[in-house]
Design a protein around this motif. Structure first.
Motif, PDB file in Angstrom:
ATOM      1  N   ALA A 159       0.834  -1.208   0.000  1.00  9.92           N
ATOM      2  CA  ALA A 159       0.000   0.000   0.000  1.00  9.92           C
ATOM      3  C   ALA A 159       0.864   1.251   0.000  1.00  9.92           C
ATOM      4  O   ALA A 159       0.596   2.209  -0.733  1.00  9.92           O
ATOM      5  N   ALA A 160       1.928   1.251   0.816  1.00 11.49           N
ATOM      6  CA  ALA A 160       2.812   2.412   0.875  1.00 11.49           C
ATOM      7  C   ALA A 160       3.528   2.622  -0.456  1.00 11.49           C
ATOM      8  O   ALA A 160       3.662   3.757  -0.944  1.00 11.49           O
ATOM      9  N   TYR A 161       3.993   1.538  -1.068  1.00 15.32           N
ATOM     10  CA  TYR A 161       4.715   1.641  -2.340  1.00 15.32           C
ATOM     11  C   TYR A 161       3.830   2.248  -3.428  1.00 15.32           C
ATOM     12  O   TYR A 161       4.238   3.179  -4.121  1.00 15.32           O
ATOM     13  N   PHE A 162       2.630   1.714  -3.584  1.00 11.69           N
ATOM     14  CA  PHE A 162       1.759   2.206  -4.648  1.00 11.69           C
ATOM     15  C   PHE A 162       1.243   3.613  -4.354  1.00 11.69           C
ATOM     16  O   PHE A 162       0.971   4.391  -5.273  1.00 11.69           O
ATOM     17  N   ALA A 163       1.114   3.962  -3.059  1.00 14.42           N
ATOM     18  CA  ALA A 163       0.734   5.336  -2.719  1.00 14.42           C
ATOM     19  C   ALA A 163       1.829   6.308  -3.137  1.00 14.42           C
ATOM     20  O   ALA A 163       1.563   7.344  -3.759  1.00 14.42           O
ATOM     21  N   VAL A 164       3.088   5.976  -2.812  1.00 13.90           N
ATOM     22  CA  VAL A 164       4.205   6.833  -3.225  1.00 13.90           C
ATOM     23  C   VAL A 164       4.302   6.880  -4.746  1.00 13.90           C
ATOM     24  O   VAL A 164       4.546   7.937  -5.339  1.00 13.90           O
ATOM     25  N   SER A 165       4.096   5.737  -5.396  1.00 13.15           N
ATOM     26  CA  SER A 165       4.155   5.685  -6.857  1.00 13.15           C
ATOM     27  C   SER A 165       3.132   6.618  -7.484  1.00 13.15           C
ATOM     28  O   SER A 165       3.430   7.358  -8.430  1.00 13.15           O
ATOM     29  N   GLU A 166       1.909   6.618  -6.929  1.00 13.22           N
ATOM     30  CA  GLU A 166       0.851   7.483  -7.468  1.00 13.22           C
ATOM     31  C   GLU A 166       1.182   8.958  -7.256  1.00 13.22           C
ATOM     32  O   GLU A 166       0.986   9.792  -8.142  1.00 13.22           O
ATOM     33  N   ASN A 210       1.801  11.776 -10.166  1.00 16.91           N
ATOM     34  CA  ASN A 210       1.094  13.057 -10.200  1.00 16.91           C
ATOM     35  C   ASN A 210       2.067  14.224 -10.250  1.00 16.91           C
ATOM     36  O   ASN A 210       1.841  15.215 -10.963  1.00 16.91           O
ATOM     37  N   ALA A 211       3.155  14.112  -9.483  1.00 19.90           N
ATOM     38  CA  ALA A 211       4.144  15.193  -9.461  1.00 19.90           C
ATOM     39  C   ALA A 211       4.777  15.390 -10.828  1.00 19.90           C
ATOM     40  O   ALA A 211       4.971  16.516 -11.295  1.00 19.90           O
ATOM     41  N   VAL A 212       5.118  14.282 -11.483  1.00 23.95           N
ATOM     42  CA  VAL A 212       5.744  14.371 -12.810  1.00 23.95           C
ATOM     43  C   VAL A 212       4.766  14.914 -13.841  1.00 23.95           C
ATOM     44  O   VAL A 212       5.114  15.744 -14.682  1.00 23.95           O
ATOM     45  N   GLY A 229      -9.784  15.645  -3.794  1.00 21.38           N
ATOM     46  CA  GLY A 229     -11.185  15.801  -4.169  1.00 21.38           C
ATOM     47  C   GLY A 229     -11.701  14.549  -4.821  1.00 21.38           C
ATOM     48  O   GLY A 229     -10.961  13.621  -5.142  1.00 21.38           O
ATOM     49  N   ALA A 230     -13.018  14.544  -5.025  1.00 19.20           N
ATOM     50  CA  ALA A 230     -13.648  13.385  -5.640  1.00 19.20           C
ATOM     51  C   ALA A 230     -13.083  13.158  -7.031  1.00 19.20           C
ATOM     52  O   ALA A 230     -13.031  14.070  -7.858  1.00 19.20           O
ATOM     53  N   GLY A 231     -12.663  11.947  -7.281  1.00 16.77           N
ATOM     54  CA  GLY A 231     -12.159  11.600  -8.600  1.00 16.77           C
ATOM     55  C   GLY A 231     -10.689  11.870  -8.799  1.00 16.77           C
ATOM     56  O   GLY A 231     -10.120  11.478  -9.815  1.00 16.77           O
ATOM     57  N   SER A 232     -10.020  12.519  -7.869  1.00 14.26           N
ATOM     58  CA  SER A 232      -8.600  12.819  -8.035  1.00 14.26           C
ATOM     59  C   SER A 232      -7.767  11.619  -7.627  1.00 14.26           C
ATOM     60  O   SER A 232      -8.216  10.728  -6.912  1.00 14.26           O
ATOM     61  N   GLY A 233      -6.521  11.604  -8.116  1.00 17.86           N
ATOM     62  CA  GLY A 233      -5.628  10.519  -7.746  1.00 17.86           C
ATOM     63  C   GLY A 233      -5.351  10.497  -6.260  1.00 17.86           C
ATOM     64  O   GLY A 233      -5.201   9.423  -5.661  1.00 17.86           O
ATOM     65  N   LEU A 234      -5.308  11.679  -5.639  1.00 18.85           N
ATOM     66  CA  LEU A 234      -5.035  11.748  -4.206  1.00 18.85           C
ATOM     67  C   LEU A 234      -6.181  11.147  -3.390  1.00 18.85           C
ATOM     68  O   LEU A 234      -5.949  10.551  -2.339  1.00 18.85           O
ATOM     69  N   SER A 235      -7.405  11.312  -3.860  1.00 22.33           N
ATOM     70  CA  SER A 235      -8.524  10.700  -3.133  1.00 22.33           C
ATOM     71  C   SER A 235      -8.445   9.181  -3.202  1.00 22.33           C
ATOM     72  O   SER A 235      -8.803   8.485  -2.250  1.00 22.33           O
ATOM     73  N   GLY A 236      -7.957   8.655  -4.337  1.00 23.64           N
ATOM     74  CA  GLY A 236      -7.756   7.211  -4.436  1.00 23.64           C
ATOM     75  C   GLY A 236      -6.695   6.722  -3.467  1.00 23.64           C
ATOM     76  O   GLY A 236      -6.836   5.654  -2.855  1.00 23.64           O
ATOM     77  N   ILE A 237      -5.619   7.509  -3.312  1.00 22.24           N
ATOM     78  CA  ILE A 237      -4.583   7.160  -2.342  1.00 22.24           C
ATOM     79  C   ILE A 237      -5.155   7.176  -0.929  1.00 22.24           C
ATOM     80  O   ILE A 237      -4.870   6.293  -0.111  1.00 22.24           O
ATOM     81  N   GLU A 238      -5.978   8.184  -0.641  1.00 19.70           N
ATOM     82  CA  GLU A 238      -6.582   8.286   0.687  1.00 19.70           C
ATOM     83  C   GLU A 238      -7.433   7.063   0.992  1.00 19.70           C
ATOM     84  O   GLU A 238      -7.405   6.532   2.111  1.00 19.70           O
ATOM     85  N   ARG A 239      -8.191   6.581  -0.005  1.00 21.19           N
ATOM     86  CA  ARG A 239      -9.004   5.385   0.203  1.00 21.19           C
ATOM     87  C   ARG A 239      -8.120   4.156   0.392  1.00 21.19           C
ATOM     88  O   ARG A 239      -8.411   3.291   1.218  1.00 21.19           O
TER      89      ARG A 239
END
Length: 421
Positions: free
Chosen positions: A334-341, A345-347, A381-391
């Motif tokens: 979970a940590a690896y894929f969260a950092v990957s996402e 996004n940063a790139v 926000g809803a639909g953002s990559g960060l919200s997916g990481i939060e879930r």
């Protein structure tokens, strides 16, 4: 005492004075307004005023929660019951809102907190600043103003009667002792203020259990949805990638069987194409496996896996890892894929030319932060990559925080409770 601790104690004194103003003005005014508004419910007026007043009380309490976390590291969870999604508008909606807020036990605990905050809370808030101010008064006395203070008789500074130069010096000694105590105990006094607030503003055990059940239900649904989405992705990638290439390779080999005697040259070309298809299918299968669980993550752990991930980025990267062991495999994944996402996004969106990843484990928490100097503006926000990481992190009771003002920089911080193996 070193300079940093002294600055912290002085800052605690200034913050204590700010809290004193909040308790004397904010808590007192809101307590009076709330009591009057609730009393006016019997004549109908309070039904319309009470929701607004209680909303202001909750905002005041939430501000204290925020200050408790920022100034003293005391975390006070929010206990309020959420409003139903189908809450009506107009007069009926105001009545429903008033009823729901008054039925919420947290509302009455807020009122009790207001009463305590403007009494005992005020005392604990004023002490850090008062100790420093009172110690400074001894300097004023010894400077010669003891004559003014002692015109009508001895001026009592604490337990020292000041009416001449020697007694003023004794007051200075007492003042230095008070200043020393303030430098040592001011942060603890400020912490005591927020601990007192937490005893009333934090959820009750029953409410905490209900929130825990709601959280587990939500994260279970998120985990099921994420698992189903991941299975669909794997199926799609297999169908559109490796499977299609293997089917094409099989067709080529069937054609080779019929051509190998009639047209050996064409058969060789088809064999070469089949070889290329098999190599591409193998590459796609390896990429698919890496997307499910990278081999380097299983073999060498989270730190090396993130370093390998950062090396493939098109921008300069730095990875700092401070861990004395490894976490459980699901947490690592979970940590690896969260950092990957976050790095993806940063790139893609930040425009940064450099990114830094920090990973460390302390106090039973795996903490990961990703910093970039891009344009900022990232939101959860809803639909953002960060919200997916939060879930994704929520399934492990993890949290995500984003600091990304317009113009940058952006910092994404993730915490997952876990132990090292």
């Amino acid at each position: 005492m070193d300079a940093s601790k002294m600055r912290g104690s002085l800052l605690a004194g200034a913050r204590g004075l700010a809290l004193t103003l909040m308790t004397l003005v904010g808590s007192t005014v809101l307590f009076v307004f709330t009591v009057v508004s609730i009393a006016l419910i019997v004549i109908g007026v309070g039904v319309f005023t009470t929701p607004g007043v209680l909303t202001a009380v909750r905002a005041h309490a939430n501000n204290r929660r925020l200050l408790a976390a920022e100034w003293s590291g005391v975390r006070i969870p929010v206990p309020y019951r959420p409003f139903p999604a189908d809450l009506r508008t107009g007069v009926t909606g105001r009545v429903e809102r008033c009823t729901l807020m008054l039925k919420d036990p947290a509302t009455w605990r807020d009122l009790l907190w207001l009463l305590v905050d403007m009494t005992a809370g005020c005392v604990t808030a004023v002490l850090p600043g008062a100790l420093i101010a009172y110690a400074a008064q001894s300097v004023v006395l010894v400077a010669g103003l003891w004559r003014v203070f002692a015109e009508g008789g001895p001026y009592w500074y604490g337990f020292v009667p000041v009416d001449n130069r020697p007694t003023a010096l004794a007051a200075l000694v007492l003042g230095l002792g008070l200043f020393t105590a303030a430098m040592r105990y001011n942060p603890a006094l400020l912490h005591a203020h927020f601990t007192l607030a937490k005893s009333l503003l934090a959820p009750t055990e029953r409410r905490s259990l209900a929130q825990r059940i709601d959280h587990l239900t939500e994260t279970r649904h998120d985990a099921v949805d994420a698992s189903a989405s991941e299975l669909r992705r794997i199926e799609r990638d297999l169908h559109d990638g490796a499977q299609a290439r293997l089917v094409a390779m099989g067709m080529n080999l069937s054609t080779v069987e019929s051509l190998i005697e009639k047209d050996p040259a064409q058969a060789k070309k088809l064999i070469a194409m089949a070889r290329e298809s098999s190599a591409e299918a193998l590459t796609e299968l390896r990429d698919l496996v890496r997307g499910i669980h990278p081999p380097v993550l299983a073999e060498r752990g989270l730190g090396d896996a993130v370093r390998a991930l950062a090396l493939r980025l098109p921008i300069e990267s730095e990875v700092a890892v401070r861990m004395a062991g490894r976490t459980e495999a699901p947490v690592e994944s979970a940590a690896y894929f969260a950092v990957s996402e976050v790095l993806t996004n940063a790139v893609k969106h930040s425009g940064a030319d450099r990114v830094r990843v920090d990973i460390h484990h302390a106090d039973g928490m795996l903490r990961l932060s990703v910093d970039d100097g891009g344009r900022g503006g990232a939101t959860v926000g809803a639909g953002s990559g960060l919200s997916g990481i939060e879930r994704r992190l929520g399934a492990f009771d993890g949290v995500l925080a984003v600091s990304s003002p317009a113009g940058g920089p952006t910092r994404v911080t993730m915490e997952i409770p876990c132990t090292l193996l």
